[in-house]
Design a protein around this motif. Sequence first.
Motif, PDB file in Angstrom:
ATOM      1  N   LEU A   1       0.440  -1.314   0.606  1.00 17.37           N
ATOM      2  CA  LEU A   1      -0.173   0.094   0.002  1.00 17.37           C
ATOM      3  C   LEU A   1       0.663   1.273  -0.072  1.00 17.37           C
ATOM      4  CD1 LEU A   1      -3.257  -0.758   2.362  1.00 17.37           C
ATOM      5  CD2 LEU A   1      -2.969  -0.751   0.198  1.00 17.37           C
ATOM      6  N   SER A   2       0.294   2.423  -0.887  1.00 15.58           N
ATOM      7  CA  SER A   2       0.966   3.820  -0.742  1.00 15.58           C
ATOM      8  C   SER A   2       0.851   4.122   1.068  1.00 15.58           C
ATOM      9  CB  SER A   2       0.178   4.965  -1.657  1.00 15.58           C
ATOM     10  OG  SER A   2      -0.917   4.598  -1.203  1.00 15.58           O
ATOM     11  N   GLU A   3       1.289   4.495   1.093  1.00 20.54           N
ATOM     12  CA  GLU A   3       1.910   5.937   2.265  1.00 20.54           C
ATOM     13  C   GLU A   3       0.090   6.681   2.545  1.00 20.54           C
ATOM     14  OE1 GLU A   3       3.455   6.594   6.129  1.00 20.54           O
ATOM     15  OE2 GLU A   3       4.924   6.023   4.284  1.00 20.54           O
ATOM     16  N   TYR A   4      -0.454   7.099   1.814  1.00 21.84           N
ATOM     17  CA  TYR A   4      -1.819   7.532   1.596  1.00 21.84           C
ATOM     18  C   TYR A   4      -2.840   6.363   1.952  1.00 21.84           C
ATOM     19  CZ  TYR A   4      -6.772   9.576   0.463  1.00 21.84           C
ATOM     20  OH  TYR A   4      -7.754   9.517   0.710  1.00 21.84           O
ATOM     21  N   ASP A   5      -3.149   4.720   1.590  1.00 21.23           N
ATOM     22  CA  ASP A   5      -3.764   4.156   1.447  1.00 21.23           C
ATOM     23  C   ASP A   5      -3.583   3.555   2.981  1.00 21.23           C
ATOM     24  OD1 ASP A   5      -5.234   4.878  -0.583  1.00 21.23           O
ATOM     25  OD2 ASP A   5      -4.307   3.333  -2.383  1.00 21.23           O
ATOM     26  N   ALA A   6      -1.879   3.142   2.956  1.00 21.06           N
ATOM     27  CA  ALA A   6      -2.321   2.811   4.577  1.00 21.06           C
ATOM     28  C   ALA A   6      -2.963   3.864   6.069  1.00 21.06           C
ATOM     29  CB  ALA A   6      -0.282   2.747   4.926  1.00 21.06           C
ATOM     30  N   ARG A   7      -2.767   4.513   5.642  1.00 14.26           N
ATOM     31  CA  ARG A   7      -3.767   5.633   6.575  1.00 14.26           C
ATOM     32  C   ARG A   7      -5.342   6.453   6.602  1.00 14.26           C
ATOM     33  NH1 ARG A   7       0.745   8.455   8.706  1.00 14.26           N
ATOM     34  NH2 ARG A   7       3.311   7.996   8.790  1.00 14.26           N
ATOM     35  N   ARG A   8      -5.261   5.932   5.323  1.00 11.28           N
ATOM     36  CA  ARG A   8      -6.702   6.915   5.024  1.00 11.28           C
ATOM     37  C   ARG A   8      -7.634   6.220   5.444  1.00 11.28           C
ATOM     38  NH1 ARG A   8      -9.461   6.275  -0.149  1.00 11.28           N
ATOM     39  NH2 ARG A   8      -8.364   4.416  -1.165  1.00 11.28           N
ATOM     40  N   PRO A   9      -9.175   6.826   6.209  1.00 12.95           N
ATOM     41  CA  PRO A   9      -9.827   6.945   7.354  1.00 12.95           C
ATOM     42  C   PRO A   9     -11.345   6.428   5.513  1.00 12.95           C
ATOM     43  CG  PRO A   9      -9.576   9.111   6.835  1.00 12.95           C
ATOM     44  CD  PRO A   9      -8.357   8.168   6.115  1.00 12.95           C
TER      45      PRO A   9
ATOM     46  N   VAL B   1      -9.506   0.028   0.200  1.00  9.84           N
ATOM     47  CA  VAL B   1      -8.792   0.368  -0.176  1.00  9.84           C
ATOM     48  C   VAL B   1      -8.358   0.091  -2.129  1.00  9.84           C
ATOM     49  CG1 VAL B   1      -6.603   0.701  -0.612  1.00  9.84           C
ATOM     50  CG2 VAL B   1      -7.680   0.843   1.917  1.00  9.84           C
ATOM     51  N   ASP B   2      -8.561  -1.100  -2.198  1.00  5.77           N
ATOM     52  CA  ASP B   2      -7.618  -1.698  -3.709  1.00  5.77           C
ATOM     53  C   ASP B   2      -8.280  -3.116  -3.978  1.00  5.77           C
ATOM     54  OD1 ASP B   2      -6.491  -3.818  -1.644  1.00  5.77           O
ATOM     55  OD2 ASP B   2      -4.540  -2.909  -2.691  1.00  5.77           O
ATOM     56  N   GLY B   3      -9.634  -3.647  -3.127  1.00  7.92           N
ATOM     57  CA  GLY B   3     -10.291  -4.995  -3.554  1.00  7.92           C
ATOM     58  C   GLY B   3      -9.356  -6.036  -2.989  1.00  7.92           C
ATOM     59  N   SER B   4      -8.125  -6.217  -2.511  1.00  9.76           N
ATOM     60  CA  SER B   4      -7.632  -6.890  -2.035  1.00  9.76           C
ATOM     61  C   SER B   4      -8.034  -7.633  -0.785  1.00  9.76           C
ATOM     62  CB  SER B   4      -5.911  -6.843  -1.467  1.00  9.76           C
ATOM     63  OG  SER B   4      -5.239  -6.555  -2.686  1.00  9.76           O
TER      64      SER B   4
END
Length: 199
Positions: free
Chosen positions: A29-37, A159-162
């Motif tokens: 994950l990107s930094e943003y995706d790891a943190r975003r609510p 986030v990404d469908g995973s």
Amino acid sequence: MSTPSDPKADLHQYLREARDSLLTKLDGLSEYDARRPLTPTGTNLLGLLKHAASVQLDYLGETFGRPSGESIPWLADDAETNADMWATAQESREEIVAFYRRSAAHADATVEALPLDAVGRVPWWPEDRNEVTLHRVLVHLATELSRHAGHADIVRELVDGSVGLRRPGDNLPDVDGAWWSAYRERLERAAREASGHDA
């Protein structure tokens, strides 16, 4: 004939599995995706990791008189509400993951050092029920971390469908996106039909 199980080893294994599952949800994950609510209450992946590491240190550290020496300012009495559930811009992902790993190592050392009937005290629980055994704490933590791993499953899918228990897709049917789309539509139709909504 099955081999008799070791209750302490079983509980410890469930705790480790939940802990590992939670950590893998950050992979790729990107930094943003790891943190975003991604929920109205702010649930985010890095925050779940920070929270899990913190409570693990408290329950398998302070509770049994085995302090880790880690500074956990986000759990202090004067900390901002929910400070343990998100990472500030100044807290790096690497720092939180390292904290999570140190928390796990300290927790594992406590589990290995004490018998299941070892008694401790949870200072933040009411006095009339704050005396606990390692057995009870392991059940509590394995349950709590599993619950948060479930939160992480859903957040990661958003986030990404995973999807998947540990690695993407390892415990789900081997089908394509079209199958999932049709499946979801079928569930939507069933929900509408059962509730009396127009199909």
